[in-house]
Enzyme design. Structure first.
Site, PDB file in Angstrom:
ATOM      1  CG  HIS A 162     -31.079 -69.283  -3.939  1.00  0.00           C
ATOM      2  ND1 HIS A 162     -31.109 -67.992  -3.477  1.00  0.00           N
ATOM      3  CD2 HIS A 162     -30.805 -70.061  -2.863  1.00  0.00           C
ATOM      4  CE1 HIS A 162     -30.867 -67.991  -2.165  1.00  0.00           C
ATOM      5  NE2 HIS A 162     -30.675 -69.229  -1.779  1.00  0.00           N
ATOM      6  CG  ASP A 181     -29.039 -69.850   1.082  1.00  0.00           C
ATOM      7  OD1 ASP A 181     -29.951 -70.472   0.483  1.00  0.00           O
ATOM      8  OD2 ASP A 181     -28.824 -68.637   0.917  1.00  0.00           O
ATOM      9  CE1 TYR A 186     -34.170 -62.327  -8.154  1.00  0.00           C
ATOM     10  CE2 TYR A 186     -33.061 -60.739  -6.750  1.00  0.00           C
ATOM     11  CZ  TYR A 186     -33.837 -61.874  -6.904  1.00  0.00           C
ATOM     12  OH  TYR A 186     -34.276 -62.556  -5.794  1.00  0.00           O
ATOM     13  CE  LYS A 196     -32.833 -65.983 -10.187  1.00  0.00           C
ATOM     14  NZ  LYS A 196     -32.185 -66.390  -8.932  1.00  0.00           N
TER      15      LYS A 196
END
Length: 184
Positions: free
Chosen positions: A63, A168, A132, A73
């Site tokens: 992603h 996905d 995260y 991130k």
């Protein structure tokens, strides 16, 4: 002080190993310090924290978010173990389409910094709580992805018969992404 390891083959990636203090009661560690990154010239403003639980065998990703909502991130595992994977999607990068993976493990307490311009995903090697920090807010319209099992990438996810979301399974290949966008 934490041990900081720059990833030599993909500019911008950093793996962080915090110093852990053990005694008879258990352990203590600093799970985040801004100066870990600023000492490397990385200036991020963290605006959102996310947490997920995934069962062993799950693959999430790959992603990213398009500008103006792109995200850096800082990822880690609170419990369990994952294979964390990033793919360089930076338009002018000499390593466009190359990937890097590392194991994030709650027993090693390691963190991984992923700058903007990378697709990110992970395979769950043991049931895991994954957390995260993000440098930008999630924006559904800016969401993008790359097909997790694209043969052109050749990623060994380390799981057999993975659990994958329907979304996905539908992302474009790296070649289709490059043809459609030229990169991030």
């Amino acid at each position: 002080m934490a041990e900081l390891r720059k990833i030599p083959n993909l500019d911008g990636l950093v793996e962080i190993f915090p110093r852990i203090f053990h005694d008879d009661r258990g352990y203590f560690l600093e799970s985040f310090r801004e100066d870990w990154l600023t000492n490397l010239g990385i200036e991020e403003r963290w605006v959102q924290d996310n947490q997920s639980f995934s069962q062993k065998g799950t693959v999430r990703g790959l992603h990213f978010q398009h500008e103006p909502h792109a995200q850096a991130k800082l990822v880690r595992v609170v419990s369990g173990k994952v294979l964390d994977v990033v793919v360089d999607l930076r338009k002018d990068s000499p390593t466009f389409g190359k990937y890097f993976s590392t194991v994030l493990d709650s027993e090693r307490f390691n963190l991984f910094y992923v700058p903007k311009g990378f697709a990110h995903g992970f395979a769950v090697l043991e049931d895991a709580v994954f957390v995260y920090k993000c440098s930008n807010y999630y924006n559904r319209e800016s969401e993008g992805g790359i097909l997790w099992n694209d043969p052109a990438l050749g990623i060994d996810w380390g799981v057999s018969d993975p659990i994958i979301s329907e979304k996905d399974k539908l992302w474009p290949s790296i070649q289709e992404f490059k043809e459609q966008t030229g990169g991030l």
